[in-house]
Motif scaffolding. Structure first.
Motif, PDB file in Angstrom:
ATOM      1  N   VAL A 175       0.835  -1.205   0.000  1.00 21.72           N
ATOM      2  CA  VAL A 175       0.000   0.000   0.000  1.00 21.72           C
ATOM      3  C   VAL A 175       0.868   1.253   0.000  1.00 21.72           C
ATOM      4  O   VAL A 175       0.669   2.159  -0.811  1.00 21.72           O
ATOM      5  CB  VAL A 175      -0.948   0.017   1.211  1.00 21.72           C
ATOM      6  CG1 VAL A 175      -1.789   1.267   1.203  1.00 21.72           C
ATOM      7  CG2 VAL A 175      -1.841  -1.208   1.177  1.00 21.72           C
ATOM      8  N   PHE A 176       1.845   1.298   0.910  1.00 21.82           N
ATOM      9  CA  PHE A 176       2.590   2.539   1.060  1.00 21.82           C
ATOM     10  C   PHE A 176       4.038   2.450   0.571  1.00 21.82           C
ATOM     11  O   PHE A 176       4.782   3.414   0.671  1.00 21.82           O
ATOM     12  CB  PHE A 176       2.538   3.018   2.520  1.00 21.82           C
ATOM     13  CG  PHE A 176       1.141   3.387   2.939  1.00 21.82           C
ATOM     14  CD1 PHE A 176       0.431   4.347   2.222  1.00 21.82           C
ATOM     15  CD2 PHE A 176       0.521   2.772   4.010  1.00 21.82           C
ATOM     16  CE1 PHE A 176      -0.871   4.685   2.565  1.00 21.82           C
ATOM     17  CE2 PHE A 176      -0.780   3.109   4.368  1.00 21.82           C
ATOM     18  CZ  PHE A 176      -1.474   4.061   3.646  1.00 21.82           C
ATOM     19  N   GLY A 177       4.417   1.313   0.020  1.00 19.39           N
ATOM     20  CA  GLY A 177       5.756   1.165  -0.539  1.00 19.39           C
ATOM     21  C   GLY A 177       6.116   2.258  -1.528  1.00 19.39           C
ATOM     22  O   GLY A 177       7.197   2.857  -1.453  1.00 19.39           O
ATOM     23  N   PRO A 178       5.190   2.556  -2.469  1.00 22.16           N
ATOM     24  CA  PRO A 178       5.514   3.588  -3.458  1.00 22.16           C
ATOM     25  C   PRO A 178       5.865   4.935  -2.833  1.00 22.16           C
ATOM     26  O   PRO A 178       6.635   5.707  -3.418  1.00 22.16           O
ATOM     27  CB  PRO A 178       4.227   3.688  -4.288  1.00 22.16           C
ATOM     28  CG  PRO A 178       3.586   2.354  -4.147  1.00 22.16           C
ATOM     29  CD  PRO A 178       3.914   1.882  -2.761  1.00 22.16           C
ATOM     30  N   VAL A 179       5.338   5.222  -1.644  1.00 22.54           N
ATOM     31  CA  VAL A 179       5.673   6.479  -0.979  1.00 22.54           C
ATOM     32  C   VAL A 179       7.161   6.496  -0.661  1.00 22.54           C
ATOM     33  O   VAL A 179       7.899   7.424  -1.031  1.00 22.54           O
ATOM     34  CB  VAL A 179       4.853   6.648   0.330  1.00 22.54           C
ATOM     35  CG1 VAL A 179       5.226   7.931   1.023  1.00 22.54           C
ATOM     36  CG2 VAL A 179       3.366   6.590   0.029  1.00 22.54           C
ATOM     37  N   LEU A 180       7.605   5.422   0.005  1.00 21.13           N
ATOM     38  CA  LEU A 180       9.030   5.307   0.334  1.00 21.13           C
ATOM     39  C   LEU A 180       9.876   5.363  -0.925  1.00 21.13           C
ATOM     40  O   LEU A 180      10.870   6.085  -1.003  1.00 21.13           O
ATOM     41  CB  LEU A 180       9.285   3.953   1.012  1.00 21.13           C
ATOM     42  CG  LEU A 180       8.896   3.805   2.462  1.00 21.13           C
ATOM     43  CD1 LEU A 180       9.173   2.380   2.905  1.00 21.13           C
ATOM     44  CD2 LEU A 180       9.712   4.791   3.274  1.00 21.13           C
ATOM     45  N   GLY A 181       9.450   4.575  -1.912  1.00 22.33           N
ATOM     46  CA  GLY A 181      10.215   4.465  -3.148  1.00 22.33           C
ATOM     47  C   GLY A 181      10.370   5.810  -3.827  1.00 22.33           C
ATOM     48  O   GLY A 181      11.462   6.172  -4.285  1.00 22.33           O
ATOM     49  N   ALA A 182       9.283   6.564  -3.896  1.00 19.35           N
ATOM     50  CA  ALA A 182       9.331   7.855  -4.586  1.00 19.35           C
ATOM     51  C   ALA A 182      10.249   8.825  -3.847  1.00 19.35           C
ATOM     52  O   ALA A 182      11.003   9.578  -4.464  1.00 19.35           O
ATOM     53  CB  ALA A 182       7.930   8.432  -4.719  1.00 19.35           C
ATOM     54  N   ILE A 183      10.194   8.791  -2.509  1.00 24.86           N
ATOM     55  CA  ILE A 183      11.048   9.694  -1.736  1.00 24.86           C
ATOM     56  C   ILE A 183      12.518   9.362  -1.988  1.00 24.86           C
ATOM     57  O   ILE A 183      13.332  10.239  -2.301  1.00 24.86           O
ATOM     58  CB  ILE A 183      10.717   9.602  -0.227  1.00 24.86           C
ATOM     59  CG1 ILE A 183       9.312  10.166   0.012  1.00 24.86           C
ATOM     60  CG2 ILE A 183      11.741  10.345   0.604  1.00 24.86           C
ATOM     61  CD1 ILE A 183       8.763   9.884   1.382  1.00 24.86           C
ATOM     62  N   VAL A 184      12.837   8.064  -1.897  1.00 27.26           N
ATOM     63  CA  VAL A 184      14.218   7.647  -2.145  1.00 27.26           C
ATOM     64  C   VAL A 184      14.628   8.022  -3.568  1.00 27.26           C
ATOM     65  O   VAL A 184      15.735   8.523  -3.806  1.00 27.26           O
ATOM     66  CB  VAL A 184      14.360   6.125  -1.916  1.00 27.26           C
ATOM     67  CG1 VAL A 184      15.698   5.623  -2.411  1.00 27.26           C
ATOM     68  CG2 VAL A 184      14.166   5.798  -0.453  1.00 27.26           C
ATOM     69  N   PHE A 185      13.724   7.791  -4.504  1.00 24.03           N
ATOM     70  CA  PHE A 185      14.011   8.078  -5.911  1.00 24.03           C
ATOM     71  C   PHE A 185      14.335   9.555  -6.115  1.00 24.03           C
ATOM     72  O   PHE A 185      15.332   9.914  -6.741  1.00 24.03           O
ATOM     73  CB  PHE A 185      12.790   7.672  -6.751  1.00 24.03           C
ATOM     74  CG  PHE A 185      12.942   7.922  -8.223  1.00 24.03           C
ATOM     75  CD1 PHE A 185      13.565   6.991  -9.037  1.00 24.03           C
ATOM     76  CD2 PHE A 185      12.443   9.078  -8.801  1.00 24.03           C
ATOM     77  CE1 PHE A 185      13.692   7.195 -10.397  1.00 24.03           C
ATOM     78  CE2 PHE A 185      12.572   9.306 -10.167  1.00 24.03           C
ATOM     79  CZ  PHE A 185      13.202   8.362 -10.960  1.00 24.03           C
TER      80      PHE A 185
END
Lengths: 245, 327
Positions: B259-269
């Motif tokens: 659910v919230f993985g993309p949030v982390l991923g986008a921030i790191v990206f």
């Protein structure tokens, strides 16, 4: 009137007539067995009736209305659902979620929240204590029960069972057979079952249809069918027609 | 009829979510963010929104799109055109218009949805690249390779922080609700086995169309905000293939289907990109490639999987049986 009927139903794959002008009728409250040697076209027949494949010719009627040509998901909502010989649970969902997905598509034939109905069906098939397991943790017999539960959760009128009893040990086969009988008697679902396990199909079926090379070669009560010369020939080869099954 | 708290939303999760949004909303004042950080966080909000929406399709339905830049660019250019034609119009209306057109465009991709897995992905590359070329040559609409300039509005640029936050909060809440609802169950069933899903009554084409349309619309809206933010957009950048890859990367880094993985991923990206572009521009894409390989090989659920793995011993320690009371 028959509940489900096929008229001259055919499926050709190139030159192969997998199902060749098959007429059959399923009456309410009946268990109809479909038997035949390997490659007789039994599973293809199911795919045609369940909407997984479009027929090349002929038609399928549900209570007199033509349903052939409609996709599988729409037929489920109208009350025709199938199970698969090789069970196909959704491995990423829990047992309860697997059945809940199906319970969403009862087409107005069932009342109550889908999750509760799913729980009830799981209770019925004997998986009431495994609701939170993942399908991979179930035994083969357990996964077959799950497959049954998923089909039943759609509140079907016609249930097409493709070799539910095959492949499990004799004790489990007995309980699955009892379950199929209960589906008819307690849930009032008419059943068409493909089965290779002869004791099961003979004891459960009210009538049996025999397919060979895509054609219907015999039809009748289990006792009649096993004495039919063409059936003996199809199973055992020519020269055995005089033998008693 | 009385309003009931929806069963699928645990009150504690809702509270934590609201607290997070409020914290981010007051952060610029409390922390006194520098203009640089303020901008970076705004961009992160837009990328997080896009990644979350991409995940509805790529993670929940399991159809990996390499063409989301088409919707991003379309949303951006439609919003820009609306703002240029009617400067007095409130900007949010222009963004919504961009989102709507992008959503409709996604619906137009219906024929590609007959394809599954890698075939679908390849088709989306085709659609995305075709869109890039068409819009690059359609000078009346996009201004061609010289792009479109919007009147610069530094006040708007500042306020976009909260608009971006709002969009992100909305999309994150939607992700949570989709995943927890019966809609999400059906999407996961389609992802697992599209034929078996049809056999229990799930119409795969309907739900794929629906989710692709919603996902495209959200990405289109974020494209519109992007256009307002930069005041200048150009088709080769907005429709660029690396933008499509970006959505895939962000989600894979964070955890596909979570659910919230993309949030982390986008921030790191966004952070990595900023750092790499500044320090090692020649290495930047190569390092992403390496990262992708490591994630797919060792932790298919990305950072989310890693966090779960790290938290397990911790939880075991927390749940350890209490020492027997001494007599």
């Amino acid at each position: 009137m028959s509940l489900l009927e096929t008229r001259a139903l055919s499926k050709h794959f190139g030159g192969l007539r997998a199902v060749d002008a098959v007429d059959l009728a399923l009456h309410p409250g009946e268990i109809l067995g479909v038997i035949g040697p390997n490659g007789a076209g039994k599973t293809t027949l199911f795919s045609l009736m369940a909407g997984s494949l479009p027929p090349s010719d002929g038609e399928v009627l549900l209570e007199g209305q033509r349903i052939s040509g409609q996709p599988a998901h729409r037929l489920v909502r109208r009350g025709v659902v199938r199970t698969h010989q090789i069970v196909r649970p959704f491995p990423n969902l829990s047992v309860l979620e697997n059945v809940t997905v199906a319970a969403l598509h009862a087409g107005g034939r069932a009342e109550g929240p889908p999750r509760e109905r799913a729980r009830e069906v799981l209770e019925f098939v004997g998986l009431g204590d495994r609701t939170h397991a993942v399908p991979g943790a179930l035994t083969l017999a357990g996964r077959k029960r799950l497959e049954l539960a998923r089909a039943l959760a759609t509140a079907p009128r016609v249930l097409l069972l493709d070799e539910v009893v095959a492949g499990v040990n004799p004790a489990e086969a007995m309980t699955l057979a009892a379950l199929i009988r209960a589906i008819r008697d307690r849930r009032h679902v008419a059943v068409i079952m493909i089965e290779h396990v002869m004791p099961a199909v003979m004891s459960l079926s009210d009538r049996v249809v025999v397919l060979d090379h895509g054609k219907k070669i015999a039809e009748g009560t289990p006792a009649e069918v096993v004495k039919h010369p063409q059936v003996i020939e199809a199973y055992l080869g020519k020269g055995h027609a005089g033998a008693q099954a | 009829m009385s309003l009931r708290w929806p069963e699928i939303v645990p009150p504690r999760a809702a509270l934590a979510f609201a607290a997070g949004v409020v914290a981010l909303a007051v952060a610029p004042w409390v922390l006194g963010l520098s203009p640089y950080s303020h901008n970076l966080v705004t961009l992160a909000f837009l990328m997080v929104s896009g990644a979350l929406a991409w995940n509805w399709m790529g993670g929940f339905v399991g159809q990996v799109s390499f063409g989301h830049a088409a919707m991003f660019g379309l949303g951006g250019f439609v919003a820009a055109r609306v703002l240029l034609a009617a400067p007095e119009l409130p900007a949010p209306l222009a963004w919504i218009a961009g989102g709507l057109v992008a959503g409709l465009f996604a619906l137009g991709a219906h024929p590609t949805l007959r394809l599954r897995g890698p075939y679908f992905s390849i088709a989306t590359i085709g659609v995305g690249e075709a869109a890039r070329l068409v819009f690059t040559y359609w000078e009346d609409f996009t201004g061609g390779s010289s792009g479109l300039s919007l009147p610069i509005d530094s006040d708007m640029k500042y306020r976009l922080y909260w608009w971006g936050l709002g969009l992100m909060a909305l999309v994150a809440a939607a992700s949570f609700l989709i995943r927890r609802s019966t809609l999400g169950l059906q999407l996961l069933a389609i992802k697992a086995d599209v034929d078996a899903a049809a056999d229990v009554g799930v119409s795969a084409t309907f739900y794929q169309d629906l989710v692709f349309c919603l996902s495209g619309a959200v990405v289109g809206v974020s494209g519109g905000l992007w256009a307002s933010y930069f005041s200048f957009i150009e088709p080769n950048d907005m429709f660029g293939f690396d933008r499509s890859i970006g959505f895939v990367l962000m989600t894979v880094i964070g955890g596909v289907g979570t659910v919230f993985g993309p949030v982390l991923g986008a921030i790191v990206f966004v952070l990595l990109r900023q750092f790499l572009l500044a320090s090692y521009p020649q290495l930047y894409l190569g390092l992403y490639g390496l990262l992708l390989i490591f994630i797919i090989l060792f932790e298919p659920l990305g950072l989310t999987g890693l966090l779960l793995r790290l938290s397990r011993p911790l939880r075991r320690w927390a749940d350890r049986p209490a020492a027997a009371p001494s007599p």
